[in-house]
Design a protein around this motif. Sequence first.
Motif, PDB file in Angstrom:
ATOM      1  N   VAL A  62       1.093  -1.297  -0.018  1.00  0.00           N
ATOM      2  CA  VAL A  62      -0.128  -0.094   0.113  1.00  0.00           C
ATOM      3  C   VAL A  62       0.900   1.275  -0.181  1.00  0.00           C
ATOM      4  O   VAL A  62       0.632   2.180  -0.616  1.00  0.00           O
ATOM      5  CB  VAL A  62      -0.899  -0.104   1.172  1.00  0.00           C
ATOM      6  N   GLY A 112      -3.503   3.446   5.788  1.00  0.00           N
ATOM      7  CA  GLY A 112      -2.996   4.663   5.216  1.00  0.00           C
ATOM      8  C   GLY A 112      -1.468   5.204   5.757  1.00  0.00           C
ATOM      9  O   GLY A 112      -1.102   4.715   6.559  1.00  0.00           O
ATOM     10  N   LEU A 113      -1.123   6.176   4.795  1.00  0.00           N
ATOM     11  CA  LEU A 113       0.280   6.538   5.095  1.00  0.00           C
ATOM     12  C   LEU A 113       0.258   7.467   5.921  1.00  0.00           C
ATOM     13  O   LEU A 113       1.197   7.911   6.963  1.00  0.00           O
ATOM     14  CB  LEU A 113       1.019   7.055   4.000  1.00  0.00           C
ATOM     15  N   ALA A 159      -6.681   4.131   1.109  1.00  0.00           N
ATOM     16  CA  ALA A 159      -5.896   3.245   2.026  1.00  0.00           C
ATOM     17  C   ALA A 159      -6.377   3.479   3.354  1.00  0.00           C
ATOM     18  O   ALA A 159      -6.481   2.214   4.233  1.00  0.00           O
ATOM     19  CB  ALA A 159      -4.395   3.392   1.927  1.00  0.00           C
ATOM     20  N   ARG A 160      -6.750   4.636   3.764  1.00  0.00           N
ATOM     21  CA  ARG A 160      -7.234   4.562   5.282  1.00  0.00           C
ATOM     22  C   ARG A 160      -8.668   3.970   5.477  1.00  0.00           C
ATOM     23  O   ARG A 160      -8.502   3.662   6.725  1.00  0.00           O
ATOM     24  CB  ARG A 160      -7.206   6.047   5.347  1.00  0.00           C
ATOM     25  N   VAL A 181      -2.018  11.284  -4.624  1.00  0.00           N
ATOM     26  CA  VAL A 181      -1.703  10.827  -3.358  1.00  0.00           C
ATOM     27  C   VAL A 181      -2.475  11.026  -2.530  1.00  0.00           C
ATOM     28  O   VAL A 181      -2.808   9.995  -1.758  1.00  0.00           O
ATOM     29  CB  VAL A 181      -0.038  11.494  -3.156  1.00  0.00           C
ATOM     30  N   ILE A 231       0.847   4.035  -2.815  1.00  0.00           N
ATOM     31  CA  ILE A 231       0.622   5.438  -2.698  1.00  0.00           C
ATOM     32  C   ILE A 231       1.705   6.305  -3.421  1.00  0.00           C
ATOM     33  O   ILE A 231       1.378   7.486  -3.705  1.00  0.00           O
ATOM     34  CB  ILE A 231       0.558   5.917  -1.121  1.00  0.00           C
ATOM     35  N   THR A 265      -5.339   8.490  -3.021  1.00  0.00           N
ATOM     36  CA  THR A 265      -5.143   7.103  -2.900  1.00  0.00           C
ATOM     37  C   THR A 265      -4.910   6.940  -1.285  1.00  0.00           C
ATOM     38  O   THR A 265      -5.251   5.543  -1.022  1.00  0.00           O
ATOM     39  CB  THR A 265      -3.546   6.591  -3.472  1.00  0.00           C
ATOM     40  N   ASN A 266      -4.281   7.636  -0.732  1.00  0.00           N
ATOM     41  CA  ASN A 266      -4.017   7.564   0.936  1.00  0.00           C
ATOM     42  C   ASN A 266      -5.395   7.593   1.713  1.00  0.00           C
ATOM     43  O   ASN A 266      -5.592   6.677   2.625  1.00  0.00           O
ATOM     44  CB  ASN A 266      -3.222   8.408   1.317  1.00  0.00           C
TER      45      ASN A 266
END
Length: 308
Positions: A228, A306-307, A300-301, A293, A232, A296-297
Motif C-alpha cells: 500500500v 493509510g500513510l 487506503a485509510r 497521492v 501511494i 489514494t491515501n
Amino acid sequence: MKHADMNVKLRRKRIIKQNIPLMAMFLPVILFYLVFKYIPMLGLVIAFKDYNFFDGIVGSEWVGFKHFKYLFENAHTRDIIYNTMLLSCLRVFLSFPFPILLAIMLNEARRLWFKKAVQTLVYLPHFLSWIIVGGIVVTVFAEQSGVVNGLMKLTGLPSYAFLYHEVPWMSIFIGSSIWKEAGFSAIIYLAALTMIDPSLYEAANMDGAGKWRKIWHVTLPGIRPTIVLMLILSMGHVMEVGFDHVYVMQNQVVSQVSEVISTYIFKIGLQGANFSVTAAMGLFESLIGIILVAVTNRIARAFDQGLW
C-alpha cells in the motif's frame, strides 16, 4: 509549581544539549532541501506572468491564468497531457506487480547460489543509464539489424518496424521500464518479507496449506502495508513519465503517443525559451500528483493502511 516548571526547563535544556551533535549532522540536510527544493518553488510564480530575461521575475507582467487557459484550450497540449497520463498509468499499474512477484519468487528460492545469481542479474539493469538501455532496445528491436527481426527472418517471417508503430512502441516502453526497475524495487519487498513471523508459516504447514495457499494467506497479507505504501508513492508519479526514458526511445513516427509533458517542457521551455507556459505545465503536473497521492491515501485509510 515554580520548582516543577524549573525542572521541566532544565530537562529540556539537557535534552537539547545532548542532541546538539545530531542536530548538527541534520543541518546540511535541512539546508539542502531549503536551497534546492523549497526556495526554487518561488519561481513557480512565472506560471502566472509573461516572463522574460530582461524584466526578470519581479518585473515581468502579471497575466493570471492566461497560460493555464492556453494549455487546456490548445489541442496539442491536451494530447500531451493525455499521452503522459496514459503511458504513466500503464507503467504504474502494469509494472507494479512485478517487483512483488519477483521478491516472492526470490524469497521462495532455497539454493543460495541461485538466489544470489538471480538477484545480481535482475538488480544490474537499474544501474544502467537510459542512454544505454535505449541503445539495447534499438539493438534488439531495430527493423534492419535488430535481434528480434533477425530471428524472424530465420523463421521465414517478414521484418517488422516495432519502434515505428504506436502499440508495439508503447509495449516496448513499458517492458523496458519493467526490465530496468523491477529488480531493484524488489529489494523493498524482500526486506518486508523478512519481517513476517516464521511461526505463521509453521502454523500454515500444520494446517496442511500448500505453497500457493501460504503465499496467498501469509506472505501477501504480511507485506500488505508495504504494498500500500509503495502504491501511494507511485501514484504521486503518475504524471511523471520521465524525460530520459521517453527521449531516447521516441521518434517522429510515433510522436502522437510519445510526446509527453517532460519532453514538451524540454522542447518548448528550454529550447524555445517559453518558460511561463512550461512552468504552468509543471505546476499542473505537480498538483495532479498531490491530488492522486491524497486520494489514494484516503482510500487506503478506509482499510486501515493509510500513510498518514
